[in-house]
Design a protein around this motif. Structure first.
Motif, mmCIF file in Angstrom:
data_model
loop_
_atom_site.group_PDB
_atom_site.id
_atom_site.type_symbol
_atom_site.label_atom_id
_atom_site.label_comp_id
_atom_site.label_asym_id
_atom_site.label_seq_id
_atom_site.Cartn_x
_atom_site.Cartn_y
_atom_site.Cartn_z
ATOM 1 N N GLY A 123 -11.183 -20.079 -54.492
ATOM 2 C CA GLY A 123 -12.133 -21.181 -54.333
ATOM 3 C C GLY A 123 -13.581 -20.784 -54.496
ATOM 4 O O GLY A 123 -14.393 -21.564 -54.965
ATOM 5 N N GLY A 124 -13.941 -19.590 -54.073
ATOM 6 C CA GLY A 124 -15.329 -19.156 -54.199
ATOM 7 C C GLY A 124 -15.799 -18.353 -53.006
ATOM 8 O O GLY A 124 -15.004 -17.741 -52.286
ATOM 9 N N LEU A 125 -17.100 -18.358 -52.797
ATOM 10 C CA LEU A 125 -17.733 -17.601 -51.716
ATOM 11 C C LEU A 125 -17.593 -18.375 -50.408
ATOM 12 O O LEU A 125 -17.954 -19.548 -50.337
ATOM 13 N N ARG A 126 -17.088 -17.714 -49.389
ATOM 14 C CA ARG A 126 -16.910 -18.402 -48.111
ATOM 15 C C ARG A 126 -18.148 -18.241 -47.248
ATOM 16 O O ARG A 126 -18.687 -17.147 -47.092
ATOM 17 N N GLU A 127 -18.608 -19.361 -46.695
ATOM 18 C CA GLU A 127 -19.721 -19.314 -45.755
ATOM 19 C C GLU A 127 -19.326 -18.483 -44.533
ATOM 20 O O GLU A 127 -18.184 -18.530 -44.083
ATOM 21 N N GLY A 128 -20.267 -17.731 -44.023
ATOM 22 C CA GLY A 128 -20.002 -16.877 -42.877
ATOM 23 C C GLY A 128 -19.572 -15.483 -43.263
ATOM 24 O O GLY A 128 -19.358 -14.647 -42.396
ATOM 25 N N GLN A 129 -19.465 -15.208 -44.572
ATOM 26 C CA GLN A 129 -19.007 -13.900 -45.022
ATOM 27 C C GLN A 129 -20.015 -13.231 -45.951
ATOM 28 O O GLN A 129 -20.803 -13.893 -46.627
ATOM 29 N N LEU A 130 -19.953 -11.897 -45.954
ATOM 30 C CA LEU A 130 -20.748 -11.073 -46.858
ATOM 31 C C LEU A 130 -19.840 -10.609 -47.993
ATOM 32 O O LEU A 130 -18.851 -9.916 -47.763
ATOM 33 N N THR A 131 -20.166 -11.017 -49.205
ATOM 34 C CA THR A 131 -19.403 -10.644 -50.391
ATOM 35 C C THR A 131 -20.212 -9.663 -51.230
ATOM 36 O O THR A 131 -21.401 -9.885 -51.475
ATOM 37 N N GLU A 132 -19.552 -8.595 -51.682
ATOM 38 C CA GLU A 132 -20.224 -7.569 -52.477
ATOM 39 C C GLU A 132 -19.630 -7.509 -53.882
ATOM 40 O O GLU A 132 -18.403 -7.478 -54.051
ATOM 41 N N LEU A 133 -20.497 -7.503 -54.873
ATOM 42 C CA LEU A 133 -20.109 -7.252 -56.260
ATOM 43 C C LEU A 133 -20.511 -5.820 -56.590
ATOM 44 O O LEU A 133 -21.695 -5.473 -56.519
ATOM 45 N N VAL A 134 -19.542 -5.001 -56.922
ATOM 46 C CA VAL A 134 -19.836 -3.607 -57.234
ATOM 47 C C VAL A 134 -19.369 -3.314 -58.653
ATOM 48 O O VAL A 134 -18.299 -3.766 -59.074
ATOM 49 N N LEU A 271 -26.474 -13.058 -39.781
ATOM 50 C CA LEU A 271 -27.082 -14.258 -40.343
ATOM 51 C C LEU A 271 -26.019 -15.159 -40.962
ATOM 52 O O LEU A 271 -26.053 -16.383 -40.802
ATOM 53 N N ALA A 272 -25.079 -14.548 -41.703
ATOM 54 C CA ALA A 272 -24.019 -15.324 -42.344
ATOM 55 C C ALA A 272 -23.202 -16.092 -41.314
ATOM 56 O O ALA A 272 -22.908 -17.283 -41.485
ATOM 57 N N HIS A 273 -22.824 -15.407 -40.243
ATOM 58 C CA HIS A 273 -21.980 -16.022 -39.221
ATOM 59 C C HIS A 273 -22.716 -17.104 -38.441
ATOM 60 O O HIS A 273 -22.217 -18.227 -38.285
ATOM 61 N N GLU A 274 -23.909 -16.798 -37.965
ATOM 62 C CA GLU A 274 -24.607 -17.709 -37.063
ATOM 63 C C GLU A 274 -25.193 -18.914 -37.786
ATOM 64 O O GLU A 274 -25.371 -19.974 -37.184
ATOM 65 N N HIS A 275 -25.509 -18.775 -39.080
ATOM 66 C CA HIS A 275 -26.142 -19.871 -39.804
ATOM 67 C C HIS A 275 -25.234 -20.458 -40.886
ATOM 68 O O HIS A 275 -25.693 -21.236 -41.719
ATOM 69 N N SER A 276 -23.965 -20.067 -40.869
ATOM 70 C CA SER A 276 -22.960 -20.610 -41.782
ATOM 71 C C SER A 276 -23.417 -20.576 -43.238
ATOM 72 O O SER A 276 -23.337 -21.570 -43.959
ATOM 73 N N LEU A 277 -23.897 -19.436 -43.656
ATOM 74 C CA LEU A 277 -24.261 -19.273 -45.052
ATOM 75 C C LEU A 277 -23.437 -18.155 -45.661
ATOM 76 O O LEU A 277 -22.878 -17.320 -44.954
ATOM 77 N N SER A 278 -23.358 -18.169 -46.965
ATOM 78 C CA SER A 278 -22.672 -17.102 -47.677
ATOM 79 C C SER A 278 -23.707 -16.094 -48.147
ATOM 80 O O SER A 278 -24.784 -16.466 -48.605
ATOM 81 N N VAL A 279 -23.382 -14.812 -47.999
ATOM 82 C CA VAL A 279 -24.265 -13.735 -48.449
ATOM 83 C C VAL A 279 -23.588 -13.021 -49.612
ATOM 84 O O VAL A 279 -22.417 -12.632 -49.514
ATOM 85 N N LEU A 280 -24.311 -12.867 -50.709
ATOM 86 C CA LEU A 280 -23.791 -12.200 -51.901
ATOM 87 C C LEU A 280 -24.730 -11.056 -52.264
ATOM 88 O O LEU A 280 -25.927 -11.269 -52.461
ATOM 89 N N VAL A 281 -24.203 -9.817 -52.312
ATOM 90 C CA VAL A 281 -25.024 -8.652 -52.643
ATOM 91 C C VAL A 281 -24.375 -7.894 -53.798
ATOM 92 O O VAL A 281 -23.177 -8.010 -54.040
ATOM 93 N N THR A 282 -25.192 -7.104 -54.508
ATOM 94 C CA THR A 282 -24.662 -6.272 -55.581
ATOM 95 C C THR A 282 -24.909 -4.798 -55.267
ATOM 96 O O THR A 282 -25.878 -4.444 -54.610
ATOM 97 N N ASN A 283 -24.004 -3.976 -55.758
ATOM 98 C CA ASN A 283 -24.025 -2.530 -55.510
ATOM 99 C C ASN A 283 -23.683 -1.839 -56.828
ATOM 100 O O ASN A 283 -22.638 -2.125 -57.421
ATOM 101 N N HIS A 284 -24.567 -0.972 -57.308
ATOM 102 C CA HIS A 284 -24.307 -0.323 -58.594
ATOM 103 C C HIS A 284 -23.413 0.906 -58.410
ATOM 104 O O HIS A 284 -23.046 1.270 -57.290
ATOM 105 N N MET A 285 -23.061 1.538 -59.498
ATOM 106 C CA MET A 285 -22.180 2.711 -59.481
ATOM 107 C C MET A 285 -22.978 3.965 -59.840
ATOM 108 O O MET A 285 -23.944 3.919 -60.596
ATOM 109 N N VAL A 286 -22.544 5.096 -59.282
ATOM 110 C CA VAL A 286 -23.139 6.395 -59.583
ATOM 111 C C VAL A 286 -22.023 7.381 -59.921
ATOM 112 O O VAL A 286 -20.854 7.144 -59.641
#
Length: 343
Positions: A123-134, A271-286
């Protein structure tokens, strides 16, 4: 988007108890008599200038030094006070029923606009969660962030916060996502849609971990002081890329750097949990052992995100990408999809 000075309710100690950012010891003196000038000088002589420094210091050694001091009783009271502050800072235990009710009633799924990613995440990004794209360079991380920003601002009528750490935000790319499939005869509608979506996306330029913690602190103070409805709530917070802020502080023995990294991660999850928002972050490779690529933020970070997605691109240059699920609280890991990102 600029933020003004924090309100009084967000001053030192209130800020400490409501977020992961931790102030200098001198800012606690007015709240706690134990943290007086003598205690601060003793701590400074051991390289401790903030509450956070206690997290990476050997407290047994510190107490041993305090016992040799003429004011050992007062110093140990100060140490006890700091430890109690740290302890109160931790989130309380929650029982499973409360977590289930929260997940069912308050948290929603936000489509990213990318069919492959939405399929992978059911379905997509869930509010209240931190999703990482690596993933490595050119694996689609920024493109997915931009598409998610445009789709959430358009379809859900909510605000999107985009923390740009490497000048990756592209208004033209947002416009491309919004105008796909729009007929030439609807130019006026296209213009109105673009203006509405762009007005719902707020961009911050953040170039080091301390600026990031400061911005997150300001946002939390602002959000706690406002009453939101589902129509005006911030729904998505994007950091592209969080690894570019954290890797510079992970050198040497890494103790202080890892502490700041975990602090940032925990604050984002809070912040994600208390304010019901979805957090999306990116992480590069080394490069790792034997030249194999690995996520830049290493093993300490791996447990922080709720969801981890590994991205890669087809080397044929046909805009074809791959995403595999490394971690998810409700979906089996190892699943993979193939998708396209249109030019």
């Amino acid at each position: 988007m600029r933020e003004g000075k924090q309100s009084d309710q967000c001053e030192p100690f209130a800020a400490l108890t409501s977020s992961v950012a931790m102030p200098p010891l001198k800012d606690l003196e007015r709240e706690f008599s134990e943290v007086d000038y003598n205690f601060q000088q003793f701590c400074a002589s051991h390289g401790i200038l903030s509450v956070e420094d206690f997290l990476v210091h050997d407290l047994n050694v510190l107490v041993a030094f305090a016992e040799q001091h003429p004011t050992s009783k007062e110093l140990k009271q100060g140490i006890t006070r700091i430890l109690s502050i740290i302890d109160n800072h931790h989130q309380p235990w929650l029982n499973g029923m409360k977590l289930l009710e929260d997940a069912l009633q308050n948290k929603h799924v936000l489509s990213t606009g990318c069919e492959g990613i939405d399929l992978l995440l059911q379905g997509g990004l869930r509010e209240g969660q931190l999703t990482e794209l690596v993933g490595p360079s050119s694996s689609g991380k920024t493109q997915i962030c931009l598409e998610a920003a445009s789709n959430v601002a358009d379809k859900y009528m909510g605000a999107v916060m985009f923390l740009d750490t490497c000048n990756s935000f592209s208004p033209r790319r947002i416009a491309c996502f919004l105008t796909r499939g729009v007929s030439p005869s609807s130019k006026e509608d296209k213009k109105r849609s673009l203006e509405r979506v762009m007005s719902n996306i707020f961009i911050y330029s953040v170039f080091d971990i301390f600026a990031l913690l400061g911005v997150l602190q300001q946002l939390e103070c602002k959000w706690r002081s406002q009453v939101y409805t589902r129509d005006n709530q911030v729904k998505l917070l994007i950091i592209d890329s969080i690894s570019s802020l954290i890797t510079p502080i992970l050198g040497g023995n890494g103790a202080n750097g890892r502490s700041l990294m975990i602090s940032a991660g925990l604050l984002l999850k809070k912040l994600a949990h208390e304010h019901s928002l979805s957090v999306l972050v990116t992480n590069h490779m080394v490069g790792g052992e034997g030249g194999a690529l690995k996520p830049a933020l290493g093993e300490s970070w791996k447990s922080v995100p709720h969801v981890r997605i590994l991205l890669s691109c087809d080397r044929g240059g046909n805009n074809l990408y791959y995403a595999s699920l490394l971690k998810h609280p409700t979906v089996a890991s190892g699943q993979a999809v193939r998708f396209m990102i249109e030019e």
